[in-house]
Write an enzyme that holds these catalytic residues in place. Structure first.
Site, mmCIF file in Angstrom:
data_model
loop_
_atom_site.group_PDB
_atom_site.id
_atom_site.type_symbol
_atom_site.label_atom_id
_atom_site.label_comp_id
_atom_site.label_asym_id
_atom_site.label_seq_id
_atom_site.Cartn_x
_atom_site.Cartn_y
_atom_site.Cartn_z
ATOM 1 C CG HIS A 1 0.366 6.178 -0.874
ATOM 2 N ND1 HIS A 1 -0.812 6.685 -1.378
ATOM 3 C CD2 HIS A 1 0.050 5.650 0.337
ATOM 4 C CE1 HIS A 1 -1.791 6.456 -0.508
ATOM 5 N NE2 HIS A 1 -1.301 5.832 0.529
ATOM 6 C CE1 TYR B 1 -3.536 9.847 0.235
ATOM 7 C CE2 TYR B 1 -3.504 11.394 2.071
ATOM 8 C CZ TYR B 1 -3.539 10.098 1.592
ATOM 9 O OH TYR B 1 -3.583 9.056 2.486
ATOM 10 C CG HIS C 1 -1.715 1.215 1.459
ATOM 11 N ND1 HIS C 1 -3.077 1.277 1.257
ATOM 12 C CD2 HIS C 1 -1.355 2.458 1.884
ATOM 13 C CE1 HIS C 1 -3.510 2.496 1.532
ATOM 14 N NE2 HIS C 1 -2.484 3.227 1.936
ATOM 15 C CD GLU C 2 2.041 3.527 3.770
ATOM 16 O OE1 GLU C 2 2.337 4.617 3.270
ATOM 17 O OE2 GLU C 2 0.989 3.342 4.396
ATOM 18 C CD GLU D 1 -5.119 6.011 1.563
ATOM 19 O OE1 GLU D 1 -5.318 4.856 1.947
ATOM 20 O OE2 GLU D 1 -4.027 6.574 1.661
ATOM 21 C CG ASP E 1 -8.475 10.720 6.395
ATOM 22 O OD1 ASP E 1 -7.281 10.908 6.124
ATOM 23 O OD2 ASP E 1 -9.073 9.655 6.161
ATOM 24 C CG HIS F 1 -7.218 6.802 5.157
ATOM 25 N ND1 HIS F 1 -6.707 8.061 5.308
ATOM 26 C CD2 HIS F 1 -6.182 6.010 4.813
ATOM 27 C CE1 HIS F 1 -5.407 8.031 5.086
ATOM 28 N NE2 HIS F 1 -5.057 6.800 4.789
#
Lengths: 350, 88
Positions: free
Chosen positions: A173, A184, A169-170, A193, A266, A271
């Site tokens: 990005h 974002y 996932h990271e 996301e 957020d 998310h």
């Protein structure tokens, strides 16, 4: 630990590496020794698996193998920290370091072998990670250059290196940063996301060679501490069902547009609303069957890298782009129909 | 002094809020100094931060500033950690 758990470690090689890592750090010397031996074997097997397809490739340009470096800030928040493992270096006596190293390799493998992409930027970018960031730090993030992992507080979150999909996932990005550059915030942020969740899950599915119906479709399985009521952070198959806990609250993800959450927190709920495109991807993958990274993943990858998406694309624009990508690669067949059906089921029309 | 910290974002996307009243604390001078430092280097509007990074909102006696990981000052980091740990 009871004796049956010990027996399991001794005679069964199916014990997940993260459990072995835990045991390798255990206070009980015999358990520790057995787990360490199992780990070094496991690492060798995994390296062989990673190396096998690579040897078939021409040994040419840089970027045909990952270039990993793992650093340790030793609980400070000053990046990058001291280098503790470099590419090709053997496993160390720190499970976080080894898990991060292996998962960087698993992410590299999915992008290289399934999509022909050479690392995050498509040009062999070295993969850097830092572990043990901060004290009891409950997060992992991509800072534009490297992956950063906290140890978790042990009460709610475990070590953030435990889930290979979180690491995928990271790093995704990073891929998004180098390709579609989705802003974002708001719907484009939720898409950013979602793309990370989709490819994060595919990293795990590819490493385990799981078909769409075998996969758990979870993000962060194993990340929630034992006392938390929940299985993971998010579910692509059933958004909103990953946890329901008195401390954490209930998983707030909607599964379709009628549950879309308007919020200023957020970055506009990036998310939260990612549950909608996440489920669309799952539905497409489930409809097509087989390995999700092959056709569903290819369509999403083509969309992300195709150059037609605007950085502020909303769900409808993204849906239209996936339909166009499916048509371009597979024509008017099952794949294109599955994409249209998946988005329609979550209430998005392209 | 009443110090409120709201943490949003993060990989999990789960918000946390806590408030600390320093009136009965023996370390109030230290906490007040931290709070003033933290406020001075905060931003008036939310900052983008990094993907999956935490965002923080710090409110001291009605005035609010914003900051985000990984670019916190030492005072912000210490204050945030104290309020989330010991606040209610």
């Amino acid at each position: 630990m009871d004796s049956s758990a010990r027996g399991h470690v001794c005679f069964c090689t199916i014990v997940p590496p993260h459990i072995l890592d835990r045991l390798a750090e255990a206070g009980d010397a015999p358990v520790r020794e057995v787990a360490r031996r199992a780990l070094s074997l496991d690492a060798r097997h995994r390296e062989n698996r990673l190396l096998a397809p690579r040897t078939a490739l021409p040994p040419t340009a840089d970027g045909d193998h990952p270039e990993r470096t793992v650093c340790d800030t030793r609980h400070s928040e000053t990046l990058p920290g001291r280098v503790v493992r470099r590419e090709g270096g053997s496993a160390v006596h720190d499970g976080s370091v080894n898990r991060a190293y292996d998962a960087l390799g698993a992410t590299y493998a999915l992008y290289r072998e399934a999509y022909g992409r050479r690392s995050i930027d498509g040009a062999g970018l070295p993969l850097d990670a830092t572990v043990h960031y901060g004290h009891d730090y409950d997060n992992a993030f991509w800072n534009g250059e490297r992956m950063v992992f906290g140890d978790g507080d042990g009460q709610i979150f475990n070590d953030f290196t435990v889930s290979v999909d979180v690491i995928g996932h990271e790093l995704t990005h990073g891929v998004t940063q180098y390709t579609a550059g989705l802003d974002y915030q708001g719907q484009s942020g939720a898409l950013n996301e979602s793309v990370s969740d989709v490819f994060g899950s595919l990293v795990k599915q590819y490493a385990l060679r799981q078909t769409a119906d075998q996969a758990d479709w979870l993000i962060g399985a194993g990340l929630l501490a034992p006392r938390v009521h929940g299985v993971a952070l998010r579910s692509l198959r059933e958004p909103g069902t990953a946890y329901d806990d008195e401390v954490l609250g209930k998983d707030p993800q909607p599964a379709s547009m009628d549950g879309y959450v308007q919020t200023t927190e957020d970055n506009g709920g990036v998310h939260i609303n990612s549950g909608i495109p996440n489920r669309a991807f799952y539905l497409v993958a489930a409809e097509l069957g087989g390995f999700a990274w092959e056709r569903a993943g290819q369509i999403w990858y083509d969309t992300l890298t195709g150059g037609t998406l605007h950085p502020d694309a909303d769900f409808a624009a993204f849906a239209a782009a996936t339909a166009a990508a499916a048509r371009a690669r597979y024509g008017e067949g099952r794949e294109t129909a599955a994409v249209a059906k998946g988005w329609a089921q979550v209430g998005v029309t392209g | 002094m009443r110090i409120r910290v709201t943490r949003t974002g993060g990989l999990a996307g789960i918000a946390r809020r806590a408030e600390l009243d320093t009136s009965a604390r023996t370390d109030a001078p230290h906490v007040h100094a931290l709070a003033r430092e933290a406020m001075a280097s905060g931003l008036r509007t939310p900052t983008f931060g990094v993907p999956d990074g935490f965002h923080y909102e710090i409110t001291v006696d009605g005035r609010t500033v914003h900051c985000a990981d990984p670019r916190l000052s030492d005072a912000q980091r210490e204050l945030i950690s104290l309020v989330l740990r010991e606040g209610a």
